[in-house]
Design an enzyme around this catalytic site. Structure first.
Site, PDB file in Angstrom:
ATOM      1  N   THR A  52       0.887  -1.041   0.096  1.00  0.00           N
ATOM      2  CA  THR A  52      -0.073   0.005  -0.164  1.00  0.00           C
ATOM      3  C   THR A  52       0.997   1.183   0.167  1.00  0.00           C
ATOM      4  OG1 THR A  52      -1.837  -0.956   1.049  1.00  0.00           O
ATOM      5  CG2 THR A  52      -1.862   1.051   1.357  1.00  0.00           C
ATOM      6  N   THR A  99       2.501 -20.169  22.053  1.00  0.00           N
ATOM      7  CA  THR A  99       1.263 -20.054  22.678  1.00  0.00           C
ATOM      8  C   THR A  99       0.404 -19.152  21.437  1.00  0.00           C
ATOM      9  OG1 THR A  99      -0.147 -18.750  24.219  1.00  0.00           O
ATOM     10  CG2 THR A  99       2.233 -17.948  24.103  1.00  0.00           C
ATOM     11  N   SER A 127       1.927  -8.065  -0.473  1.00  0.00           N
ATOM     12  CA  SER A 127       2.713  -8.728   0.358  1.00  0.00           C
ATOM     13  C   SER A 127       2.259 -10.046   0.580  1.00  0.00           C
ATOM     14  CB  SER A 127       3.120  -8.070   1.525  1.00  0.00           C
ATOM     15  OG  SER A 127       2.149  -8.278   2.654  1.00  0.00           O
ATOM     16  N   THR A 164       4.067  -8.492  15.089  1.00  0.00           N
ATOM     17  CA  THR A 164       2.954  -9.152  14.687  1.00  0.00           C
ATOM     18  C   THR A 164       1.828  -8.082  13.943  1.00  0.00           C
ATOM     19  OG1 THR A 164       2.818 -11.248  15.677  1.00  0.00           O
ATOM     20  CG2 THR A 164       0.784 -10.004  15.666  1.00  0.00           C
TER      21      THR A 164
HETATM   22  N1  ASP Z   1      -2.331  -6.014   0.815  1.00  0.00           N
HETATM   23  C1  ASP Z   1      -1.221  -4.858   1.135  1.00  0.00           C
HETATM   24  C2  ASP Z   1      -0.082  -5.665   1.366  1.00  0.00           C
HETATM   25  O1  ASP Z   1       0.384  -6.422   2.298  1.00  0.00           O
HETATM   26  C3  ASP Z   1      -1.583  -4.193   2.426  1.00  0.00           C
HETATM   27  C4  ASP Z   1      -0.683  -3.206   2.791  1.00  0.00           C
HETATM   28  O2  ASP Z   1       0.352  -2.902   2.323  1.00  0.00           O
HETATM   29  O3  ASP Z   1      -0.976  -2.654   3.934  1.00  0.00           O
HETATM   30  O4  ASP Z   1       0.775  -5.719   0.457  1.00  0.00           O
END
Ligand code: ASP
Length: 342
Positions: free
Chosen positions: A13, A277, A58, A165
């Site tokens: 993004t 966990t 990603s 995370t």
């Molecule tokens: N779908 C996008 C990605 O992970 C979301 C982002 O970049 O925030 O490539």
């Protein structure tokens, strides 16, 4: 002293901008970074940009992309003081955790960042994330890099990457490090948490990278009602080498005979079982309850407070080293890059 930074844009993004004619989101060309953000010239850094081809969402990232990234950093390691990796947020913690293991004797900053709102949208969080990540990658303390490890910067906080995370698909503070304090907090100033930052024992060091990542990793999240046939099938998958078992609470699992037997048989076939966990915070302590002790007795390894992302990528890395069984288990028992606190 002026620093030189290489920005590596992989996709996601952060790299999107609204096309003036059509109004649609199109990839932003980061090589025009100074025209877009003239204020960057005021930072004490020289910036080059490398865009991976093709750029990817990603969700499509793979261990092959991680090897490409590691090689790119190695090939440019001597020329730059630090690296900023722009990455989609969805799997950023996986990529950044993988790189923390693959860059074996890193002594320079590799800062991952991205954004929840495209950089070309007025309300973007990407501009601040990008500019501060660059500043952090170039920051020095007594002539040495301030943060010489793989980190992740997002919304005013710098984290150790393999402790992170993605916790929200909505909030601008998309990442959390539940079990390790931030390496820096950003307000009017950047306040580095010096005792929390890992530093190499010696400088300068030539970067060594691992380029073999093992397949055969499985992630199993326990839930009440998990079926014996299904668990048996999962543990009989061809090529299976290791399982990250996401257990309850402090590393607990059912004590029913069938459950323990199925896991024990898998361990008997040489499959590694790593117990982490499914709680965000806190850690596995297998001696605490009978339900954890049973796992310890059959030979499951303790993952302490490791994230799923770190556990999966650590297994890929360690199994990829091609070591003998005991040495492999030994590497899994100790933190290699500060990925857990025992
Ligand atoms: N779908 C996008 C990605 O992970 C979301 C982002 O970049 O925030 O490539």
């Amino acid at each position: 002293m002026r620093s030189s930074i290489l920005i590596i844009y992989t996709g996601g993004t952060i790299g999107m901008k609204t096309d003036a004619d059509t109004g649609a989101l199109v990839p932003f060309d980061f090589s025009g970074i100074y025209e877009e953000f003239p204020s960057l010239k005021r930072l004490n850094v020289d910036i080059d940009v490398h865009t991976l081809s093709p750029v990817i969402d990603s969700s499509n990232v793979s261990p092959e992309n991680w090897v490409t990234l590691a090689e790119l950093i190695r090939d440019n390691y001597a020329r730059y003081d630090g690296f900023v990796v722009l990455h989609g947020t969805d799997t950023m913690s996986y990529t950044a955790s993988a790189l923390s293991f693959m860059l074996e004797n890193l002594a320079k900053p590799v800062v991952f960042t991205g954004s929840q709102i495209p950089i070309g949208v007025l309300r973007t969080d990407g501009r601040e994330n990008l500019i501060t990540a660059i500043e952090i990658a170039g920051a020095q303390l007594d002539g040495r890099p301030e943060v010489p490890e793989v980190s992740l910067y997002f919304q005013n906080r710098l984290f150790r990457a393999n402790r992170t995370t993605k916790r929200s698909a909505e909030a601008l503070s998309a990442f959390r490090s539940y079990n390790y304090p931030p390496l820096a907090e950003v307000g009017v100033n950047i306040a580095y948490n010096l005792p929390a930052i890992r530093r190499p024992e010696e400088y300068p060091r030539e970067l060594r990278i691992a380029t073999r990542l093992s397949g055969g990793i499985e992630l199993i999240k326990l839930f009440p009602g998990l079926d014996e046939r299904i668990l048996r099938a999962m543990l009989s998958a061809p090529g299976l080498r290791a399982v990250v078992l996401e257990t309850f609470g402090a590393g607990n699992a059912p004590t029913s005979e069938w459950f323990i037997r199925v896991l024990e048989e898998a361990i008997g076939r040489g499959i590694i079982l790593l117990n982490i966990t499914q709680c965000g915070g806190g850690q596995v302590s297998m001696g605490l309850y009978d339900t954890g002790l049973r796992l310890q007795r059959i030979g499951a390894l303790c993952g302490y407070d490791m994230t799923t992302e770190a556990a999966v990528t650590k297994l890929m890395y360690v199994l990829g080293l091609g070591l003998g069984e005991e040495e492999t288990r030994e590497r899994l028992r100790i933190p290699l890059r500060g990925e857990f606190t025992a």
